[in-house]
Scaffold this motif. Structure first.
Motif, PDB file in Angstrom:
ATOM      1  N   GLN A 128      51.011  23.187  21.870  1.00 54.56           N
ATOM      2  CA  GLN A 128      50.061  22.268  22.465  1.00 54.56           C
ATOM      3  C   GLN A 128      50.315  22.029  23.945  1.00 54.56           C
ATOM      4  OE1 GLN A 128      49.892  18.463  20.505  1.00 54.56           O
ATOM      5  NE2 GLN A 128      48.441  17.638  21.962  1.00 54.56           N
ATOM      6  N   ARG A 129      51.490  22.410  24.421  1.00 49.71           N
ATOM      7  CA  ARG A 129      51.810  22.112  25.815  1.00 49.71           C
ATOM      8  C   ARG A 129      50.904  22.882  26.763  1.00 49.71           C
ATOM      9  NH1 ARG A 129      57.873  23.960  25.771  1.00 49.71           N
ATOM     10  NH2 ARG A 129      56.709  25.741  24.970  1.00 49.71           N
ATOM     11  N   SER A 130      50.696  22.273  27.916  1.00 52.81           N
ATOM     12  CA  SER A 130      49.889  22.940  28.939  1.00 52.81           C
ATOM     13  C   SER A 130      50.529  24.232  29.403  1.00 52.81           C
ATOM     14  CB  SER A 130      49.703  22.020  30.138  1.00 52.81           C
ATOM     15  OG  SER A 130      48.986  20.869  29.773  1.00 52.81           O
ATOM     16  N   THR A 131      51.839  24.352  29.283  1.00 50.53           N
ATOM     17  CA  THR A 131      52.530  25.552  29.729  1.00 50.53           C
ATOM     18  C   THR A 131      52.485  26.681  28.695  1.00 50.53           C
ATOM     19  OG1 THR A 131      54.556  24.536  28.927  1.00 50.53           O
ATOM     20  CG2 THR A 131      54.099  24.361  31.280  1.00 50.53           C
ATOM     21  N   SER A 171      38.561  20.352  17.893  1.00 50.03           N
ATOM     22  CA  SER A 171      39.229  19.293  18.637  1.00 50.03           C
ATOM     23  C   SER A 171      38.439  18.902  19.888  1.00 50.03           C
ATOM     24  CB  SER A 171      40.662  19.686  19.005  1.00 50.03           C
ATOM     25  OG  SER A 171      40.702  20.979  19.543  1.00 50.03           O
ATOM     26  N   TYR A 201      40.448  28.985  20.486  1.00 45.61           N
ATOM     27  CA  TYR A 201      39.385  28.661  21.439  1.00 45.61           C
ATOM     28  C   TYR A 201      38.336  29.760  21.434  1.00 45.61           C
ATOM     29  CZ  TYR A 201      43.310  25.954  23.297  1.00 45.61           C
ATOM     30  OH  TYR A 201      44.391  25.106  23.426  1.00 45.61           O
ATOM     31  N   THR A 252      50.904  29.637  26.985  1.00 42.26           N
ATOM     32  CA  THR A 252      49.886  30.585  27.458  1.00 42.26           C
ATOM     33  C   THR A 252      48.798  30.782  26.429  1.00 42.26           C
ATOM     34  OG1 THR A 252      51.585  31.736  28.711  1.00 42.26           O
ATOM     35  CG2 THR A 252      49.550  32.945  28.271  1.00 42.26           C
ATOM     36  N   GLN A 253      47.552  30.825  26.902  1.00 38.91           N
ATOM     37  CA  GLN A 253      46.451  31.229  26.040  1.00 38.91           C
ATOM     38  C   GLN A 253      46.301  32.744  26.133  1.00 38.91           C
ATOM     39  OE1 GLN A 253      42.698  29.117  26.183  1.00 38.91           O
ATOM     40  NE2 GLN A 253      43.705  27.168  26.606  1.00 38.91           N
ATOM     41  N   TYR A 313      41.802  23.267  15.937  1.00 41.90           N
ATOM     42  CA  TYR A 313      43.180  23.118  15.491  1.00 41.90           C
ATOM     43  C   TYR A 313      43.199  22.464  14.130  1.00 41.90           C
ATOM     44  CZ  TYR A 313      47.844  21.108  15.042  1.00 41.90           C
ATOM     45  OH  TYR A 313      49.067  20.740  14.571  1.00 41.90           O
ATOM     46  N   LYS A 361      46.801  30.074  21.169  1.00 43.00           N
ATOM     47  CA  LYS A 361      48.156  29.845  21.633  1.00 43.00           C
ATOM     48  C   LYS A 361      48.953  29.166  20.534  1.00 43.00           C
ATOM     49  CE  LYS A 361      47.469  25.513  24.155  1.00 43.00           C
ATOM     50  NZ  LYS A 361      47.864  24.819  25.395  1.00 43.00           N
ATOM     51  N   SER A 397      37.401  24.192  21.134  1.00 42.89           N
ATOM     52  CA  SER A 397      38.792  24.364  20.718  1.00 42.89           C
ATOM     53  C   SER A 397      38.922  23.918  19.261  1.00 42.89           C
ATOM     54  CB  SER A 397      39.746  23.580  21.618  1.00 42.89           C
ATOM     55  OG  SER A 397      39.418  22.194  21.633  1.00 42.89           O
TER      56      SER A 397
END
Lengths: 115, 114
Positions: A98-101, A55, A33, A103-104, A50, A95, A48
């Motif tokens: 792909q999960r929201s959890t 994306s 990002y 961390t970036q 990928y 990160k 972003s």
């Protein structure tokens, strides 16, 4: 602990010039990002990236902006013809999932000053 | 569009007290909410993530709550120290077909005085 690095730390350029901001993400990261922060304002999403493709991009990320990951390590943001209003801190982030959890992790930023 | 408000631009507290920062959001129902710390001239550093089904999350002296009815998160630093002085950012994860861009609030600048 691995870190995201960005170069240069500060870039001064004349209006209309091209700049390339460089980032070296953490080696096992897959999602990348760019964000920017104008002095005194919010951190804003730019783009972003990928699998060597954009994306998503914000309305800020117009035709003057481009990103690439040319060699599998560096991740660059190019501004073709800088404007005064491009002056800001630019942060690279990455990160590994792909999960929201997931961390970036952000780099220290490049301060771009357009004169 | 999604909106995040951190309703204190600056907060000054004495060392040892608890700092409480507020984050409110509208036009969104996030599954997760995150808090970051930002020092001057530096990038955001991740602190905590809380899920919508979690009322509270703790990490050392940090505590985050998440009230999806009020659309609000509170961020607490207990036994605050001068080293906690920084800007704290609330962020929502926006998955809109892309890969989880973060939408940040404007931040609250915390100053802890000895």
């Amino acid at each position: 602990e691995p870190e995201v690095t960005q170069t240069p730390s500060h870039q001064v350029t004349q209006m209309g010039q091209e700049v390339i901001l460089r980032c070296v993400p953490i080696s096992n990261h897959l999602y990348f990002y760019w964000y920017r922060q104008i002095l005194g304002q919010k951190v804003e999403f730019l783009v972003s990236f990928y699998n060597n493709e954009i994306s998503e991009k914000s309305e800020i990320f117009d035709d003057q902006f481009s990103v690439e990951r040319p060699d599998g390590s560096n991740f660059t943001l190019k501004i073709r013809s800088t404007k005064l209003e491009d002056s800001a801190m630019y942060f690279c982030a990455g990160k590994n999932g792909q999960r929201s959890t997931d961390t970036q992790y952000f780099g220290p930023g490049t301060r771009l000053t357009v004169l | 569009s999604q909106k995040i408000e951190q309703n204190s631009e600056a907060l000054n507290i004495q060392e040892g007290k608890t700092a409480t920062l507020t984050c409110n959001y509208t036009n969104y129902s996030p599954a997760y909410l995150q808090w970051y710390r930002q020092d001057p001239g530096r990038g955001p550093v991740f602190l905590l993530l809380i899920r919508e089904n979690e009322k509270e999350k703790r990490k050392e002296r940090l505590k985050v709550t998440f009230d999806t009815t009020l659309k609000q998160s509170l961020f607490h630093i207990t036994a605050s120290q001068p080293a906690d002085s920084a800007t704290y950012l609330c962020a929502l994860d926006s998955f809109s077909g892309g890969y989880n861009k973060l939408i940040f609030g404007a931040g609250t600048r915390l100053a802890v005085h000895p």
